[in-house]
Scaffold this motif. Sequence first.
Motif, PDB file in Angstrom:
ATOM      1  N   ASP A 133       0.751  -1.170  -0.013  1.00  0.00           N
ATOM      2  CA  ASP A 133      -0.174  -0.040   0.052  1.00  0.00           C
ATOM      3  C   ASP A 133       0.986   1.367   0.025  1.00  0.00           C
ATOM      4  O   ASP A 133       0.810   2.135  -0.893  1.00  0.00           O
ATOM      5  N   SER A 134       1.868   1.205   0.792  1.00  0.00           N
ATOM      6  CA  SER A 134       2.798   2.492   0.909  1.00  0.00           C
ATOM      7  C   SER A 134       3.655   2.648  -0.493  1.00  0.00           C
ATOM      8  O   SER A 134       3.554   3.735  -1.162  1.00  0.00           O
ATOM      9  N   ASP A 135       4.137   1.325  -0.924  1.00  0.00           N
ATOM     10  CA  ASP A 135       4.700   1.507  -2.400  1.00  0.00           C
ATOM     11  C   ASP A 135       4.303   1.888  -3.482  1.00  0.00           C
ATOM     12  O   ASP A 135       4.456   2.836  -4.125  1.00  0.00           O
ATOM     13  N   CYS A 136       2.733   1.406  -3.643  1.00  0.00           N
ATOM     14  CA  CYS A 136       1.942   1.875  -4.793  1.00  0.00           C
ATOM     15  C   CYS A 136       1.128   3.136  -4.532  1.00  0.00           C
ATOM     16  O   CYS A 136       0.927   3.910  -5.659  1.00  0.00           O
ATOM     17  N   SER A 137       1.061   3.347  -3.316  1.00  0.00           N
ATOM     18  CA  SER A 137       0.455   5.045  -2.925  1.00  0.00           C
ATOM     19  C   SER A 137       1.401   5.984  -3.272  1.00  0.00           C
ATOM     20  O   SER A 137       0.924   6.764  -4.027  1.00  0.00           O
ATOM     21  N   ALA A 138       2.727   5.746  -3.251  1.00  0.00           N
ATOM     22  CA  ALA A 138       3.792   6.630  -3.506  1.00  0.00           C
ATOM     23  C   ALA A 138       3.650   6.464  -5.006  1.00  0.00           C
ATOM     24  O   ALA A 138       4.015   7.948  -5.656  1.00  0.00           O
ATOM     25  N   LYS A 139       3.784   5.570  -5.685  1.00  0.00           N
ATOM     26  CA  LYS A 139       3.816   5.523  -7.324  1.00  0.00           C
ATOM     27  C   LYS A 139       2.634   6.501  -7.926  1.00  0.00           C
ATOM     28  O   LYS A 139       2.738   7.132  -8.906  1.00  0.00           O
ATOM     29  N   GLU A 140       1.444   6.079  -7.174  1.00  0.00           N
ATOM     30  CA  GLU A 140       0.135   7.000  -7.288  1.00  0.00           C
ATOM     31  C   GLU A 140       0.261   8.175  -7.298  1.00  0.00           C
ATOM     32  O   GLU A 140      -0.190   8.924  -8.419  1.00  0.00           O
ATOM     33  N   VAL A 141       0.992   8.731  -6.293  1.00  0.00           N
ATOM     34  CA  VAL A 141       0.973  10.011  -6.168  1.00  0.00           C
ATOM     35  C   VAL A 141       1.749  10.762  -7.154  1.00  0.00           C
ATOM     36  O   VAL A 141       1.540  11.856  -7.836  1.00  0.00           O
ATOM     37  N   ALA A 142       2.933   9.978  -7.439  1.00  0.00           N
ATOM     38  CA  ALA A 142       4.035  10.444  -8.310  1.00  0.00           C
ATOM     39  C   ALA A 142       3.212  10.601  -9.867  1.00  0.00           C
ATOM     40  O   ALA A 142       3.441  11.428 -10.487  1.00  0.00           O
ATOM     41  N   ALA A 143       2.425   9.376 -10.051  1.00  0.00           N
ATOM     42  CA  ALA A 143       1.768   9.376 -11.464  1.00  0.00           C
ATOM     43  C   ALA A 143       0.799  10.508 -11.525  1.00  0.00           C
ATOM     44  O   ALA A 143       0.522  11.558 -12.595  1.00  0.00           O
ATOM     45  N   LYS A 144       0.175  10.982 -10.442  1.00  0.00           N
ATOM     46  CA  LYS A 144      -0.951  12.162 -10.824  1.00  0.00           C
ATOM     47  C   LYS A 144      -0.194  13.322 -10.748  1.00  0.00           C
ATOM     48  O   LYS A 144      -0.787  14.204 -11.336  1.00  0.00           O
ATOM     49  N   LEU A 145       1.086  13.736  -9.946  1.00  0.00           N
ATOM     50  CA  LEU A 145       1.532  14.907  -9.892  1.00  0.00           C
ATOM     51  C   LEU A 145       1.951  15.007 -11.346  1.00  0.00           C
ATOM     52  O   LEU A 145       2.146  16.154 -12.163  1.00  0.00           O
ATOM     53  N   ASN A 146       2.557  13.987 -11.997  1.00  0.00           N
ATOM     54  CA  ASN A 146       3.240  13.829 -13.512  1.00  0.00           C
ATOM     55  C   ASN A 146       2.038  14.282 -14.357  1.00  0.00           C
ATOM     56  O   ASN A 146       2.349  14.864 -15.318  1.00  0.00           O
ATOM     57  N   THR A 147       0.716  13.804 -14.181  1.00  0.00           N
ATOM     58  CA  THR A 147      -0.236  14.226 -14.861  1.00  0.00           C
ATOM     59  C   THR A 147      -0.515  15.740 -14.808  1.00  0.00           C
ATOM     60  O   THR A 147      -0.862  16.337 -15.995  1.00  0.00           O
ATOM     61  N   ILE A 148      -0.699  16.239 -13.732  1.00  0.00           N
ATOM     62  CA  ILE A 148      -0.916  17.562 -13.554  1.00  0.00           C
ATOM     63  C   ILE A 148       0.037  18.431 -14.222  1.00  0.00           C
ATOM     64  O   ILE A 148      -0.261  19.488 -14.532  1.00  0.00           O
ATOM     65  N   LEU A 149       1.316  18.200 -14.007  1.00  0.00           N
ATOM     66  CA  LEU A 149       2.480  18.959 -14.430  1.00  0.00           C
ATOM     67  C   LEU A 149       2.449  18.845 -16.027  1.00  0.00           C
ATOM     68  O   LEU A 149       3.221  20.000 -16.515  1.00  0.00           O
ATOM     69  N   HIS A 150       2.086  17.742 -16.523  1.00  0.00           N
ATOM     70  CA  HIS A 150       2.288  17.888 -18.157  1.00  0.00           C
ATOM     71  C   HIS A 150       0.914  17.819 -18.698  1.00  0.00           C
ATOM     72  O   HIS A 150       0.267  17.997 -19.078  1.00  0.00           O
TER      73      HIS A 150
END
Length: 75
Positions: free
Chosen positions: A58-75
Amino acid sequence: MANKLVAVFLMCIVVATALNVHTAEAAIDEQFKACFNTCHSECKDGGLGTNFCEMRCDSDCSAKEVAAKLNTILH
């Protein structure tokens, strides 16, 4: 008349943006599920306990999920 046209145009932009964000979030949710299921299976196959695997994945995949969301917002 021009003010109404601008208001309609802005509303169209808001609706289009909202639909785009919703589609991106659905894809990210599927990525989280896939990440969690793979991680959990590998962790359990490694002989570790269920609670430990759930917390770790949960911790590892949540971190990946947040990174993907930030990447989506920034691009």
